[in-house]
Design an enzyme around this catalytic site. Sequence first.
Site, mmCIF file in Angstrom:
data_model
loop_
_atom_site.group_PDB
_atom_site.id
_atom_site.type_symbol
_atom_site.label_atom_id
_atom_site.label_comp_id
_atom_site.label_asym_id
_atom_site.label_seq_id
_atom_site.Cartn_x
_atom_site.Cartn_y
_atom_site.Cartn_z
ATOM 1 C CG ASP A 148 32.287 37.449 -11.752
ATOM 2 O OD1 ASP A 148 31.481 37.577 -10.509
ATOM 3 O OD2 ASP A 148 33.012 38.355 -12.094
ATOM 4 C CG ASN A 187 28.383 33.396 1.458
ATOM 5 O OD1 ASN A 187 28.865 33.786 2.528
ATOM 6 N ND2 ASN A 187 29.177 32.381 0.638
ATOM 7 C CE1 TYR A 210 34.507 41.763 2.888
ATOM 8 C CE2 TYR A 210 34.446 42.824 4.923
ATOM 9 C CZ TYR A 210 34.051 41.926 4.350
ATOM 10 O OH TYR A 210 33.536 40.757 4.909
ATOM 11 C CE LYS A 255 30.732 41.655 2.787
ATOM 12 N NZ LYS A 255 30.120 40.728 2.252
ATOM 13 C CB THR A 271 36.466 31.229 6.218
ATOM 14 O OG1 THR A 271 36.659 32.939 6.089
ATOM 15 C CG2 THR A 271 34.965 31.328 6.702
#
Length: 303
Positions: free
Chosen positions: A63, A90, A156, A160, A190
């Site tokens: 991790d 990433n 999220y 970000k 993805t």
Amino acid sequence: MGLLDDKVVVVTGAGRGIGRGEALECARQGGAVVVAEFDGEAGDEVAKEIVAAGGQAVSVAGDVADADVADALVTAAVENFGGLDAVVNNAGILRDRTLVKMSDAEWDDVIRVHLRGHFAPTRAACRYWRESSRPGHLVHTASTSGILGNFGQSNYGAAKAGIAAFSTITAMEMARYNVTSNAIAPSALTRMTESLLPPDVREARQASLERGEFDFFDPENVAPFVAYLASDHSSHISGKVFGVQGDSIELYQPFTSVAEIRGDGHRWDPEAIPERMAELFDAAGIDPAPENMMARSRHKIIS
Ligand SMILES: NC(=O)c1ccc[n+]([C@@H]2O[C@H](COP(=O)([O-])OP(=O)(O)OC[C@H]3O[C@@H](n4cnc5c(N)ncnc54)[C@H](O)[C@@H]3O)[C@@H](O)[C@H]2O)c1
């Protein structure tokens, strides 16, 4: 001759998706790659693929938000390849939920993997570059969700947007050590985004693939620009945020003040504010209500 000949690059979350493409491209450009991946098997596969193609790679399982794992990435680069020249952060996860339904764990996991997962490898690399007086390059992974906002992604998007700010400040602090720091907001199909593609776009893509056309959604499309940002060819660029998808490279403008109203040289009287607000928004041409900025973006695909 490749963009990364004789260079050593760490790519996190490189076992699949965008990170896998980045690791493969960095290797094609002549770089030795440390494949950092939570899923050890997936990481090993990518490292093997690079070696089978004649490149150099090792994988490190773990991790990347864990400081010991992050430190081990720098050690792996130095011990296996003699140094470290670039880190591509990433690794990421999604736990989408509207705010009122979101659990503490959904919030904490996303913030941890993205923010600590960027902080820990960046700190390890920057300490190494400062101590060894070597230049370096950092590429961080933000998202349009953080820059423009996206419904159901408050955790999220916050992470970000935090990554974009983290990159900008790292760029300022590390400039004196010749280390660049830039962020990308990628978009590609993805495991992470598969379920988000609207059926009509999915069908249009399938038809386009059958015609043998360029796959705008291929995660490997992000990699060429990331290899460039990881190389000395981009040493004059730092603290910037780029959009990358398909055949498109965009430059984002940071948050910036677009209008101002002034009082009369003293602290504002709260009662004077309501009647002056329209002036502020009119000057900027901005609607005071919540806006869907994602819908206005040039290439609207997915998060
Ligand atoms: N796919 C998109 O359209 C899109 C859009 C915006 C941003 N992003 C960002 O791009 C990055 C890659 O996304 P993707 O679409 O390739 O996702 P993906 O799920 O296909 O791949 C992510 C990889 O990161 C690994 N990972 C997750 N947490 C980790 C951790 N703590 N330590 C080590 N490895 C870890 C996963 O095991 C996986 O292999 C993420 O940061 C994501 O938020 C993707």
